[in-house]
Write an enzyme that holds these catalytic residues in place. Sequence first.
Site, PDB file in Angstrom:
ATOM      1  N   CYS A 124      49.449  45.117  33.262  1.00 26.86           N
ATOM      2  CA  CYS A 124      50.545  45.895  33.227  1.00 26.86           C
ATOM      3  C   CYS A 124      50.489  45.233  34.772  1.00 26.86           C
ATOM      4  CB  CYS A 124      50.483  47.682  34.002  1.00 26.86           C
ATOM      5  SG  CYS A 124      48.563  47.795  34.978  1.00 26.86           S
ATOM      6  N   SER A 125      50.505  45.890  36.437  1.00 28.16           N
ATOM      7  CA  SER A 125      50.764  44.599  37.358  1.00 28.16           C
ATOM      8  C   SER A 125      49.469  43.909  37.186  1.00 28.16           C
ATOM      9  CB  SER A 125      51.301  45.633  38.432  1.00 28.16           C
ATOM     10  OG  SER A 125      50.594  47.164  38.972  1.00 28.16           O
TER      11      SER A 125
ATOM     12  N   GLY B  88      46.283  45.522  35.090  1.00 27.34           N
ATOM     13  CA  GLY B  88      46.013  45.429  34.317  1.00 27.34           C
ATOM     14  C   GLY B  88      44.739  46.559  34.577  1.00 27.34           C
TER      15      GLY B  88
END
Length: 342
Positions: free
Chosen positions: A176-177, A179
């Site tokens: 994701c951004s 992690g």
Amino acid sequence: MSARNLRVLFLDDFNRVILSFQGSSYINASFINGFSHKHKFIATQAPLPNTVGDFWGMIWEQKSKIVVMLNNMIENDNIVCDKYWPQLSYSSMYGPVNVRTVEERLMSGYVMRKMEICLQTDVMYRSVTKIVTHLQLLDWPEDSVPLSTTAIVRLHSHMQRASLNQRVESPIVVHCSNGTGRTGTLIAYDYLLEEMRDKMSVDCFECVRQLRGQRMGLVKSEDEYILLHKLITEAHELGDSDCDLRDLEKKLKRMARKMSYRNRESEYEMEYNKIDLIKPLVTAQTVAKMDINVNKNLTTKVLPYDYSRLTLPSMKSNPNPAYYNASVLNVSQNLVYFKVYP
């Protein structure tokens, strides 16, 4: 931005992914164990302009065949992820790895891409091409959770099928951004599904506790923890209702004739009755229940949820939100909208 994305995240040395072909051995990525497979996943932060070469180098070195992306490239007005793949039918160099996008398909709530990658810095590997499946979820906000679980479930099913088709097991890369939250929630869902099928029981608390021992912040919010429970409850109670179009006719005939000996219901009735077993995560109906709006509803049994209520412009003379009993529906999570009136 530096090699650590937005919020500082430090890694444990015992399970961090170590690069061997670049000048630096460091990448913000951790090996994460599945329920029955060691190092089933690599949890990592989203690639940035100065780390995208390391990201693809890691995929090459670890022989990863699947990459799952759970973030948008811009979130809360911040650039949190570089676009680390080329347009369809084009190729680009990312550090030492050449990447070519050969297929791109819009699915229900996510995008599936196939990419060919090859290592350009080593003459031995220039003719060696590997295929990577890239699954990008379209709607999981950074600081909240999706209103529907459908896209997550379908993306995870696609990930499982792609993993089963691998000749040699290799880590699935999930990011994701930074992690942590969304990455951890998907990995925990996979872990608990396998635990449920193996033991007929699950322990969400122990699962998340173990995952956080491998990377800090996995499943980082209470909302994500609640979502994880909802996902595994739906998996247990509802099962898998997806059907390949090629098998749809057979399924319809079976559902119409097969009966339960206990209550003589058809499979249609049994499946339909499951729909209301599990309620949406967000069910507030504050505006519809306001005293000023109660008499505008034909019945109090059918009220719009606040999050999907059709919004009308307010009158200057009335500070209360203008109200009509109608809902805006997001169909298949692919930005097709309908307005539904009672």
